[in-house]
Write a protein that holds these residues in place. Structure first.
Motif, PDB file in Angstrom:
ATOM      1  N   UNK A 146      28.546  18.411 -44.449  1.00  0.00           N
ATOM      2  CA  UNK A 146      28.285  19.833 -44.247  1.00  0.00           C
ATOM      3  C   UNK A 146      27.259  20.091 -43.145  1.00  0.00           C
ATOM      4  N   UNK A 147      27.282  21.285 -42.635  1.00  0.00           N
ATOM      5  CA  UNK A 147      26.276  21.758 -41.689  1.00  0.00           C
ATOM      6  C   UNK A 147      24.936  21.843 -42.431  1.00  0.00           C
ATOM      7  N   UNK A 148      23.849  21.449 -41.781  1.00  0.00           N
ATOM      8  CA  UNK A 148      22.498  21.591 -42.322  1.00  0.00           C
ATOM      9  C   UNK A 148      21.578  22.113 -41.228  1.00  0.00           C
ATOM     10  N   UNK A 176      15.590  12.747 -33.878  1.00  0.00           N
ATOM     11  CA  UNK A 176      14.439  13.191 -33.080  1.00  0.00           C
ATOM     12  C   UNK A 176      13.792  14.459 -33.641  1.00  0.00           C
ATOM     13  N   UNK A 177      12.477  14.607 -33.441  1.00  0.00           N
ATOM     14  CA  UNK A 177      11.774  15.767 -33.991  1.00  0.00           C
ATOM     15  C   UNK A 177      12.189  17.098 -33.366  1.00  0.00           C
ATOM     16  N   UNK A 178      12.852  17.064 -32.224  1.00  0.00           N
ATOM     17  CA  UNK A 178      13.325  18.289 -31.570  1.00  0.00           C
ATOM     18  C   UNK A 178      14.590  18.839 -32.228  1.00  0.00           C
ATOM     19  N   UNK A 179      15.238  18.046 -33.089  1.00  0.00           N
ATOM     20  CA  UNK A 179      16.478  18.455 -33.754  1.00  0.00           C
ATOM     21  C   UNK A 179      16.129  19.218 -35.031  1.00  0.00           C
ATOM     22  N   UNK A 180      16.777  20.363 -35.244  1.00  0.00           N
ATOM     23  CA  UNK A 180      16.555  21.147 -36.450  1.00  0.00           C
ATOM     24  C   UNK A 180      17.834  21.537 -37.142  1.00  0.00           C
ATOM     25  N   UNK A 181      18.936  20.879 -36.734  1.00  0.00           N
ATOM     26  CA  UNK A 181      20.232  21.262 -37.274  1.00  0.00           C
ATOM     27  C   UNK A 181      21.231  20.129 -37.061  1.00  0.00           C
ATOM     28  N   UNK A 198      28.673  15.965 -38.625  1.00  0.00           N
ATOM     29  CA  UNK A 198      27.737  15.098 -37.885  1.00  0.00           C
ATOM     30  C   UNK A 198      27.636  13.709 -38.514  1.00  0.00           C
ATOM     31  N   UNK A 199      28.043  13.570 -39.767  1.00  0.00           N
ATOM     32  CA  UNK A 199      27.991  12.277 -40.445  1.00  0.00           C
ATOM     33  C   UNK A 199      29.162  11.364 -40.134  1.00  0.00           C
ATOM     34  N   UNK A 200      30.038  11.789 -39.242  1.00  0.00           N
ATOM     35  CA  UNK A 200      31.180  10.998 -38.814  1.00  0.00           C
ATOM     36  C   UNK A 200      30.787  10.241 -37.551  1.00  0.00           C
ATOM     37  N   UNK A 201      30.671   8.910 -37.616  1.00  0.00           N
ATOM     38  CA  UNK A 201      30.224   8.167 -36.438  1.00  0.00           C
ATOM     39  C   UNK A 201      31.181   8.259 -35.248  1.00  0.00           C
ATOM     40  N   UNK A 227      19.716   9.158 -33.233  1.00  0.00           N
ATOM     41  CA  UNK A 227      19.849   9.082 -34.689  1.00  0.00           C
ATOM     42  C   UNK A 227      20.717   7.884 -35.077  1.00  0.00           C
ATOM     43  N   UNK A 228      20.520   7.403 -36.297  1.00  0.00           N
ATOM     44  CA  UNK A 228      21.228   6.228 -36.795  1.00  0.00           C
ATOM     45  C   UNK A 228      21.789   6.505 -38.182  1.00  0.00           C
ATOM     46  N   UNK A 229      23.079   6.292 -38.350  1.00  0.00           N
ATOM     47  CA  UNK A 229      23.700   6.327 -39.677  1.00  0.00           C
ATOM     48  C   UNK A 229      23.544   4.945 -40.294  1.00  0.00           C
TER      49      UNK A 229
END
Length: 166
Positions: A37-39, A75-80, A85-88, A97-99
């Motif tokens: 889902x979107x967060x 990264x701290x600049x990401x807020x969404x 997004x969980x699909x590699x 980011x790392x899954x």
């Protein structure tokens, strides 16, 4: 300011849409879209150097719950995080980011799929504000090891819960 998380995909305490449920490809008996889902989050405390996102089902009949999603070193600049997004392979993972490995054994979002006929399960999506830029992790690091690191390195946590019953 309070650290909070919201979603355009579901409201806190609502049932998750079939689009977020585990796909038939996993052979667990569900046939959803398996899209994370979107967060969106805001209000992270001062000193936040990265974020991590987890999804955990405390109601899974395992004796230890079930980890459905683990993403670290955001990264701290990401807020969404965008839908899926969980699909590699989807191209929506934030740069850097790392899954990491879930209880399905893959480094990817794996949607809800509780046993058929079981009570509604809770899926707790947590955004962790982390006080270090990077956790010591690889794609194969287990959710338990990530959880251990977050226990000591998270400055704050914000949660939103979705429900699902098969």
């Amino acid at each position: 300011m309070t650290f909070t998380v919201t979603s355009d995909s579901f409201k806190d305490g609502d049932y998750l849409h079939q689009d977020h449920v585990l796909s038939a490809d996993f052979n667990f008996g569900c046939a959803g879209g398996n899209r994370s889902p979107h967060l969106r989050w805001s209000g992270a405390p001062e000193g936040t150097k990265s974020f991590a996102v987890t999804c955990y089902d405390p109601d899974a009949p395992t004796g230890s719950g079930f980890w459905h999603w683990v993403m670290v070193n955001i990264p701290p600049s990401v807020g969404e995080l965008a839908l899926d997004a969980g699909n590699p392979k989807g191209g929506k993972l934030p740069s850097g980011a790392l899954l990491t490995r879930t209880d399905y054994g893959t480094a990817a979002y794996g949607g809800p799929c509780p046993p058929k006929g079981d009570h509604p399960h809770r899926y707790i999506f947590t955004v962790h504000a982390v006080g270090v830029e990077k956790l010591d992790a690889t794609a194969d690091t287990s959710a338990a090891v990530i959880g251990f690191q977050l226990h000591f390195k998270a400055l704050a946590r914000a949660t939103i819960m979705g429900l699902y019953k098969h």
